[in-house]
Design a protein around this motif. Structure first.
Motif, PDB file in Angstrom:
ATOM      1  N   GLU A   1      71.769   1.928 -52.429  1.00 60.08           N
ATOM      2  CA  GLU A   1      72.312   1.749 -53.787  1.00 60.08           C
ATOM      3  C   GLU A   1      71.201   1.831 -54.829  1.00 60.08           C
ATOM      4  O   GLU A   1      71.396   2.410 -55.901  1.00 60.08           O
ATOM      5  N   GLU A   2      70.045   1.252 -54.528  1.00 58.88           N
ATOM      6  CA  GLU A   2      68.920   1.322 -55.461  1.00 58.88           C
ATOM      7  C   GLU A   2      68.455   2.762 -55.647  1.00 58.88           C
ATOM      8  O   GLU A   2      68.164   3.192 -56.771  1.00 58.88           O
ATOM      9  N   PHE A   3      68.364   3.514 -54.552  1.00 59.93           N
ATOM     10  CA  PHE A   3      68.001   4.928 -54.656  1.00 59.93           C
ATOM     11  C   PHE A   3      69.043   5.677 -55.484  1.00 59.93           C
ATOM     12  O   PHE A   3      68.702   6.511 -56.325  1.00 59.93           O
ATOM     13  N   LYS A   4      70.295   5.394 -55.244  1.00 56.74           N
ATOM     14  CA  LYS A   4      71.387   6.096 -55.927  1.00 56.74           C
ATOM     15  C   LYS A   4      71.313   5.918 -57.440  1.00 56.74           C
ATOM     16  O   LYS A   4      71.628   6.838 -58.196  1.00 56.74           O
ATOM     17  N   GLU A   5      70.875   4.744 -57.885  1.00 52.94           N
ATOM     18  CA  GLU A   5      70.776   4.475 -59.323  1.00 52.94           C
ATOM     19  C   GLU A   5      69.857   5.458 -60.039  1.00 52.94           C
ATOM     20  O   GLU A   5      70.028   5.710 -61.228  1.00 52.94           O
ATOM     21  N   ASP A   6      68.881   5.997 -59.319  1.00 49.97           N
ATOM     22  CA  ASP A   6      67.913   6.906 -59.925  1.00 49.97           C
ATOM     23  C   ASP A   6      68.291   8.373 -59.792  1.00 49.97           C
ATOM     24  O   ASP A   6      67.538   9.248 -60.209  1.00 49.97           O
ATOM     25  N   CYS A   7      69.451   8.649 -59.188  1.00 44.13           N
ATOM     26  CA  CYS A   7      69.854  10.028 -58.926  1.00 44.13           C
ATOM     27  C   CYS A   7      71.144  10.359 -59.679  1.00 44.13           C
ATOM     28  O   CYS A   7      72.052   9.539 -59.736  1.00 44.13           O
ATOM     29  N   THR A   8      71.202  11.564 -60.223  1.00 41.57           N
ATOM     30  CA  THR A   8      72.430  12.002 -60.881  1.00 41.57           C
ATOM     31  C   THR A   8      73.214  12.968 -60.003  1.00 41.57           C
ATOM     32  O   THR A   8      74.365  13.253 -60.308  1.00 41.57           O
ATOM     33  N   PHE A   9      72.610  13.466 -58.924  1.00 38.83           N
ATOM     34  CA  PHE A   9      73.341  14.364 -58.021  1.00 38.83           C
ATOM     35  C   PHE A   9      74.315  13.552 -57.165  1.00 38.83           C
ATOM     36  O   PHE A   9      74.172  12.327 -57.053  1.00 38.83           O
ATOM     37  N   PRO A  10      75.317  14.200 -56.573  1.00 38.19           N
ATOM     38  CA  PRO A  10      76.277  13.479 -55.728  1.00 38.19           C
ATOM     39  C   PRO A  10      75.559  12.742 -54.596  1.00 38.19           C
ATOM     40  O   PRO A  10      74.801  13.343 -53.829  1.00 38.19           O
ATOM     41  N   PHE A  11      75.789  11.435 -54.526  1.00 36.21           N
ATOM     42  CA  PHE A  11      75.077  10.557 -53.597  1.00 36.21           C
ATOM     43  C   PHE A  11      76.116   9.597 -53.040  1.00 36.21           C
ATOM     44  O   PHE A  11      76.557   8.676 -53.716  1.00 36.21           O
TER      45      PHE A  11
ATOM     46  N   GLN B   1      68.088  29.649 -53.430  1.00 32.15           N
ATOM     47  CA  GLN B   1      68.959  29.028 -54.428  1.00 32.15           C
ATOM     48  C   GLN B   1      70.157  28.378 -53.738  1.00 32.15           C
ATOM     49  O   GLN B   1      71.127  28.018 -54.388  1.00 32.15           O
ATOM     50  N   HIS B   2      70.071  28.243 -52.422  1.00 35.87           N
ATOM     51  CA  HIS B   2      71.166  27.669 -51.644  1.00 35.87           C
ATOM     52  C   HIS B   2      71.275  26.155 -51.888  1.00 35.87           C
ATOM     53  O   HIS B   2      70.302  25.514 -52.267  1.00 35.87           O
ATOM     54  N   PRO B   3      72.459  25.593 -51.652  1.00 34.04           N
ATOM     55  CA  PRO B   3      72.636  24.142 -51.773  1.00 34.04           C
ATOM     56  C   PRO B   3      71.727  23.398 -50.794  1.00 34.04           C
ATOM     57  O   PRO B   3      71.439  23.889 -49.702  1.00 34.04           O
ATOM     58  N   LEU B   4      71.294  22.219 -51.200  1.00 36.91           N
ATOM     59  CA  LEU B   4      70.516  21.334 -50.349  1.00 36.91           C
ATOM     60  C   LEU B   4      71.353  20.110 -50.032  1.00 36.91           C
ATOM     61  O   LEU B   4      71.851  19.441 -50.949  1.00 36.91           O
ATOM     62  N   ARG B   5      71.536  19.835 -48.748  1.00 36.26           N
ATOM     63  CA  ARG B   5      72.291  18.679 -48.288  1.00 36.26           C
ATOM     64  C   ARG B   5      71.355  17.728 -47.554  1.00 36.26           C
ATOM     65  O   ARG B   5      70.721  18.119 -46.562  1.00 36.26           O
ATOM     66  N   LEU B   6      71.261  16.516 -48.050  1.00 38.90           N
ATOM     67  CA  LEU B   6      70.468  15.485 -47.403  1.00 38.90           C
ATOM     68  C   LEU B   6      71.423  14.568 -46.651  1.00 38.90           C
ATOM     69  O   LEU B   6      72.406  14.093 -47.226  1.00 38.90           O
TER      70      LEU B   6
ATOM     71  N   SER C   1      73.130  17.383 -52.772  1.00 39.02           N
ATOM     72  CA  SER C   1      73.924  16.186 -52.481  1.00 39.02           C
ATOM     73  C   SER C   1      73.280  15.394 -51.347  1.00 39.02           C
ATOM     74  O   SER C   1      72.473  15.930 -50.585  1.00 39.02           O
ATOM     75  N   LEU C   2      73.661  14.125 -51.276  1.00 38.63           N
ATOM     76  CA  LEU C   2      73.144  13.248 -50.240  1.00 38.63           C
ATOM     77  C   LEU C   2      74.265  12.382 -49.703  1.00 38.63           C
ATOM     78  O   LEU C   2      75.083  11.868 -50.479  1.00 38.63           O
ATOM     79  N   VAL C   3      74.298  12.213 -48.394  1.00 41.84           N
ATOM     80  CA  VAL C   3      75.178  11.242 -47.750  1.00 41.84           C
ATOM     81  C   VAL C   3      74.274  10.313 -46.960  1.00 41.84           C
ATOM     82  O   VAL C   3      73.473  10.766 -46.129  1.00 41.84           O
ATOM     83  N   TRP C   4      74.384   9.023 -47.236  1.00 41.54           N
ATOM     84  CA  TRP C   4      73.586   8.016 -46.540  1.00 41.54           C
ATOM     85  C   TRP C   4      74.544   7.152 -45.732  1.00 41.54           C
ATOM     86  O   TRP C   4      75.351   6.418 -46.290  1.00 41.54           O
ATOM     87  N   HIS C   5      74.446   7.250 -44.413  1.00 40.37           N
ATOM     88  CA  HIS C   5      75.277   6.456 -43.512  1.00 40.37           C
ATOM     89  C   HIS C   5      74.528   5.163 -43.166  1.00 40.37           C
ATOM     90  O   HIS C   5      73.320   5.203 -42.923  1.00 40.37           O
ATOM     91  N   TYR C   6      75.252   4.066 -43.143  1.00 41.26           N
ATOM     92  CA  TYR C   6      74.631   2.794 -42.774  1.00 41.26           C
ATOM     93  C   TYR C   6      75.615   1.987 -41.941  1.00 41.26           C
ATOM     94  O   TYR C   6      76.819   2.201 -42.002  1.00 41.26           O
TER      95      TYR C   6
END
Length: 127
Positions: free
Chosen positions: A109-119, A54-59, A92-97
């Motif tokens: 940004e397109e992926f983020k539109e489909d996600c409600t978790f912190p992105f 049940q731990h947090p998942l960080r992408l 949560s997800l952090v995407w570096h570019y």
């Protein structure tokens, strides 16, 4: 659960997982010959992590280029994360570019539109 540490190649990203801290890190280019086969261990890891803890998942993504089949796999991974978030999990997800790589920032940004978790999408000179 075994962690993954898959070295990057010219056509595949570096993939590293940390089960004890709930982190999946991917960086580099992604255009493997068979994306579904290449990413299956990663998808299995995500499903096992979400099923066993049940731990947090960080992408943490620093992906520079993704072909169409890699995009489909990313969608599968993000769908698993979204389902877990909808079930009350901390995800949560952090995407570096790189700022000069507008295509990747637009894809994120397109992926983020489909996600409600912190992105979060963040520019970084070096990845």
């Amino acid at each position: 659960m075994n962690d993954l540490n898959i070295a990057a190649t010219a056509s595949t990203p570096h993939i590293r997982t940390d089960f004890s801290n709930g982190v999946l890190h991917m960086s580099g280019d992604s255009y493997p010959e068979n994306a579904f086969e290449f990413f299956q261990p990663t998808l299995d890891w995500v499903n096992a992590f979400l099923g066993e803890t049940q731990h947090p998942l960080r992408l943490e993504f620093a992906l520079l280029y993704l072909n169409t089949s890699s995009i489909r796999i990313m969608m599968d991974i993000l769908d698993c994360a979204e389902e877990a978030f909808q079930d009350g999990r901390d995800v949560s997800l952090v995407w570096h570019y790189q700022p000069q790589n507008e295509r990747v920032s637009e894809l994120a940004e397109e992926f983020k539109e489909d996600c409600t978790f912190p992105f979060n999408i963040t520019a970084a000179e070096t990845i």
